[in-house]
Write a protein that holds these residues in place. Sequence first.
Motif, PDB file in Angstrom:
ATOM      1  N   PRO A   1      -8.231  15.783   9.532  1.00  0.00           N
ATOM      2  CA  PRO A   1      -9.651  16.210   9.473  1.00  0.00           C
ATOM      3  C   PRO A   1     -10.098  16.557   8.056  1.00  0.00           C
ATOM      4  N   LEU A   2      -9.202  17.114   7.248  1.00  0.00           N
ATOM      5  CA  LEU A   2      -9.550  17.440   5.864  1.00  0.00           C
ATOM      6  C   LEU A   2      -9.782  16.168   5.057  1.00  0.00           C
ATOM      7  N   ILE A   3      -8.929  15.151   5.288  1.00  0.00           N
ATOM      8  CA  ILE A   3      -9.084  13.870   4.596  1.00  0.00           C
ATOM      9  C   ILE A   3     -10.390  13.200   5.025  1.00  0.00           C
ATOM     10  N   THR A   4     -10.666  13.238   6.316  1.00  0.00           N
ATOM     11  CA  THR A   4     -11.900  12.642   6.834  1.00  0.00           C
ATOM     12  C   THR A   4     -13.126  13.294   6.199  1.00  0.00           C
ATOM     13  N   ALA A   5     -13.086  14.617   6.075  1.00  0.00           N
ATOM     14  CA  ALA A   5     -14.204  15.330   5.461  1.00  0.00           C
ATOM     15  C   ALA A   5     -14.330  14.986   3.981  1.00  0.00           C
ATOM     16  N   ARG A   6     -13.186  14.888   3.299  1.00  0.00           N
ATOM     17  CA  ARG A   6     -13.197  14.585   1.865  1.00  0.00           C
ATOM     18  C   ARG A   6     -13.775  13.203   1.592  1.00  0.00           C
ATOM     19  N   LEU A   7     -13.521  12.254   2.488  1.00  0.00           N
ATOM     20  CA  LEU A   7     -13.954  10.872   2.281  1.00  0.00           C
ATOM     21  C   LEU A   7     -15.239  10.531   3.022  1.00  0.00           C
ATOM     22  N   SER A   8     -15.886  11.542   3.578  1.00  0.00           N
ATOM     23  CA  SER A   8     -17.065  11.289   4.413  1.00  0.00           C
ATOM     24  C   SER A   8     -18.219  10.674   3.630  1.00  0.00           C
ATOM     25  N   GLN A   9     -18.256  10.885   2.322  1.00  0.00           N
ATOM     26  CA  GLN A   9     -19.357  10.358   1.516  1.00  0.00           C
ATOM     27  C   GLN A   9     -19.005   9.042   0.822  1.00  0.00           C
ATOM     28  N   VAL A  10     -17.819   8.504   1.111  1.00  0.00           N
ATOM     29  CA  VAL A  10     -17.445   7.198   0.575  1.00  0.00           C
ATOM     30  C   VAL A  10     -17.870   6.146   1.585  1.00  0.00           C
ATOM     31  N   LYS A  11     -18.768   5.287   1.203  1.00  0.00           N
ATOM     32  CA  LYS A  11     -19.399   4.366   2.147  1.00  0.00           C
ATOM     33  C   LYS A  11     -18.434   3.302   2.659  1.00  0.00           C
ATOM     34  N   HIS A  12     -17.695   2.658   1.752  1.00  0.00           N
ATOM     35  CA  HIS A  12     -16.802   1.567   2.146  1.00  0.00           C
ATOM     36  C   HIS A  12     -15.395   1.818   1.599  1.00  0.00           C
ATOM     37  N   LYS A  13     -14.411   1.606   2.471  1.00  0.00           N
ATOM     38  CA  LYS A  13     -13.009   1.756   2.075  1.00  0.00           C
ATOM     39  C   LYS A  13     -12.301   0.437   2.353  1.00  0.00           C
ATOM     40  N   ILE A  14     -11.743  -0.160   1.300  1.00  0.00           N
ATOM     41  CA  ILE A  14     -11.153  -1.500   1.388  1.00  0.00           C
ATOM     42  C   ILE A  14      -9.709  -1.454   0.920  1.00  0.00           C
ATOM     43  N   LEU A  15      -8.795  -1.953   1.748  1.00  0.00           N
ATOM     44  CA  LEU A  15      -7.389  -2.058   1.372  1.00  0.00           C
ATOM     45  C   LEU A  15      -7.131  -3.436   0.764  1.00  0.00           C
ATOM     46  N   VAL A  16      -6.279  -3.482  -0.247  1.00  0.00           N
ATOM     47  CA  VAL A  16      -5.835  -4.757  -0.822  1.00  0.00           C
ATOM     48  C   VAL A  16      -4.346  -4.873  -0.542  1.00  0.00           C
ATOM     49  N   LEU A  17      -3.969  -5.868   0.269  1.00  0.00           N
ATOM     50  CA  LEU A  17      -2.604  -5.995   0.763  1.00  0.00           C
ATOM     51  C   LEU A  17      -2.018  -7.356   0.419  1.00  0.00           C
ATOM     52  N   SER A  18      -0.698  -7.403   0.415  1.00  0.00           N
ATOM     53  CA  SER A  18       0.029  -8.670   0.342  1.00  0.00           C
ATOM     54  C   SER A  18       1.482  -8.393   0.685  1.00  0.00           C
ATOM     55  N   GLY A  19       2.044  -9.212   1.522  1.00  0.00           N
ATOM     56  CA  GLY A  19       3.451  -9.042   1.868  1.00  0.00           C
ATOM     57  C   GLY A  19       4.366  -9.457   0.736  1.00  0.00           C
ATOM     58  N   LYS A  20       3.821 -10.128  -0.267  1.00  0.00           N
ATOM     59  CA  LYS A  20       4.625 -10.691  -1.355  1.00  0.00           C
ATOM     60  C   LYS A  20       4.312 -10.006  -2.670  1.00  0.00           C
ATOM     61  N   GLY A  21       5.333  -9.671  -3.438  1.00  0.00           N
ATOM     62  CA  GLY A  21       5.121  -9.156  -4.778  1.00  0.00           C
ATOM     63  C   GLY A  21       4.868 -10.299  -5.755  1.00  0.00           C
ATOM     64  N   GLY A  22       4.145 -10.006  -6.829  1.00  0.00           N
ATOM     65  CA  GLY A  22       3.921 -11.016  -7.856  1.00  0.00           C
ATOM     66  C   GLY A  22       2.785 -11.970  -7.589  1.00  0.00           C
ATOM     67  N   VAL A  23       1.933 -11.682  -6.595  1.00  0.00           N
ATOM     68  CA  VAL A  23       0.810 -12.572  -6.299  1.00  0.00           C
ATOM     69  C   VAL A  23      -0.454 -12.157  -7.050  1.00  0.00           C
ATOM     70  N   GLY A  24      -0.356 -11.110  -7.869  1.00  0.00           N
ATOM     71  CA  GLY A  24      -1.519 -10.647  -8.617  1.00  0.00           C
ATOM     72  C   GLY A  24      -2.405  -9.710  -7.830  1.00  0.00           C
ATOM     73  N   LYS A  25      -1.793  -8.936  -6.942  1.00  0.00           N
ATOM     74  CA  LYS A  25      -2.579  -8.049  -6.065  1.00  0.00           C
ATOM     75  C   LYS A  25      -3.252  -6.928  -6.858  1.00  0.00           C
ATOM     76  N   SER A  26      -2.514  -6.267  -7.731  1.00  0.00           N
ATOM     77  CA  SER A  26      -3.107  -5.195  -8.536  1.00  0.00           C
ATOM     78  C   SER A  26      -4.138  -5.757  -9.509  1.00  0.00           C
ATOM     79  N   THR A  27      -3.845  -6.916 -10.065  1.00  0.00           N
ATOM     80  CA  THR A  27      -4.824  -7.574 -10.932  1.00  0.00           C
ATOM     81  C   THR A  27      -6.092  -7.867 -10.165  1.00  0.00           C
ATOM     82  N   PHE A  28      -5.933  -8.376  -8.948  1.00  0.00           N
ATOM     83  CA  PHE A  28      -7.102  -8.679  -8.127  1.00  0.00           C
ATOM     84  C   PHE A  28      -7.864  -7.403  -7.782  1.00  0.00           C
ATOM     85  N   SER A  29      -7.146  -6.305  -7.539  1.00  0.00           N
ATOM     86  CA  SER A  29      -7.807  -5.034  -7.229  1.00  0.00           C
ATOM     87  C   SER A  29      -8.694  -4.585  -8.383  1.00  0.00           C
ATOM     88  N   THR A  30      -8.188  -4.732  -9.620  1.00  0.00           N
ATOM     89  CA  THR A  30      -8.988  -4.342 -10.779  1.00  0.00           C
ATOM     90  C   THR A  30     -10.191  -5.265 -10.949  1.00  0.00           C
TER      91      THR A  30
END
Length: 342
Positions: free
Chosen positions: A65-94
């Motif tokens: 509930p504390l996390i939910t309250a803290r993030l209540s004003q963040v409109k969109h939350k998007i995860l960036v995932l990949s089962g494989k390392g080295g695909v440029g996931k962090s680069t793509f996130s930036t």
Amino acid sequence: MAPALTDPTAAYLAAPTKTPNLVAPEPEHCPGPESEQAGQGDACAGCPNQTICASAPKGPDPDIPLITARLSQVKHKILVLSGKGGVGKSTFSTLLAHAFATNPESTVYVCDTDISGPSIPKMMGVEAETIHVSNAGWSPVWVTDNLGAMSIQFMLPNRDDAVIWRGPKKNGLIKQFLKDVEWGEADYLIVDTPPGTSDEHLSVNSLLKESGVDGAVVVTTPQEVSLLDVRKEIDFCKKAGIKILGLVENMSGYVCGNCQTTSHVFRPTTGGGRRLARTMGIPFLGSVPLDPRVGMACDYGESFLESYPNSPASKAIQSVVRAVSEQIGEDPEKVIPSEPLV
């Protein structure tokens, strides 16, 4: 003001996790003393803590509930995932974060949950910064006026220090990021995750579920060896109840810096990301070619989109961002106009 190394951030690194009083270190595959499987998993057999963990209080995490309250004003939350390392996931996130932040009216954050290998601060040019602590909580490190980041890198005394933690302690820090960071009012929170389907992914999903996650962008490269692991990531999302916003094929070609011609380096032997998306029944968000200047921009902590707006890679990133915008219910032309960046 920035905390000294002996203040809350450094103290947290040395502190034990909030768990029952254990008589021995957790085994490698410990489900966590607060888990429903505590004291009952295969890793628990023969562990000196088995009885302690089995008798520890169970139930919903009181911090959700504390996390939910803290993030209540963040409109969109998007995860960036990949089962494989080295695909440029962090680069793509930036790249994704910088693209969203091209709209000056949007506030964008990136949360780096790769505890063992944080790279977001380096890619965003804020590697030497530290977390600011106030009565309201931890403040994200600002990259630009409307783009901020949070990472364990900001808490390490030296940038080359290794973080050698087991799952429960990693999960504890991720919870700290979500619960104690002063995110405030924002349009986008992009969560960059480590490779695989491990503790960090389960922790992020369980902690964010109540606050509402728009979904996940899954990143792959064209080769079958990458698609093999990405299939597992897609299956993980389905089992964990995470909506898949779509699949992005990264490094789908090579952009010549001189003539701007795109040629294939990693040729898709089984149809690549587009065919995988069609087979798995998920949206295909687009292909992003490999431009050597992307790596250079990340090394110097610069925005590739601003430095090279006419690159095929920049145009592909903009196209992907507009596709993501549609998936989360936003007007693509308001998020990032189709005209070239200036």
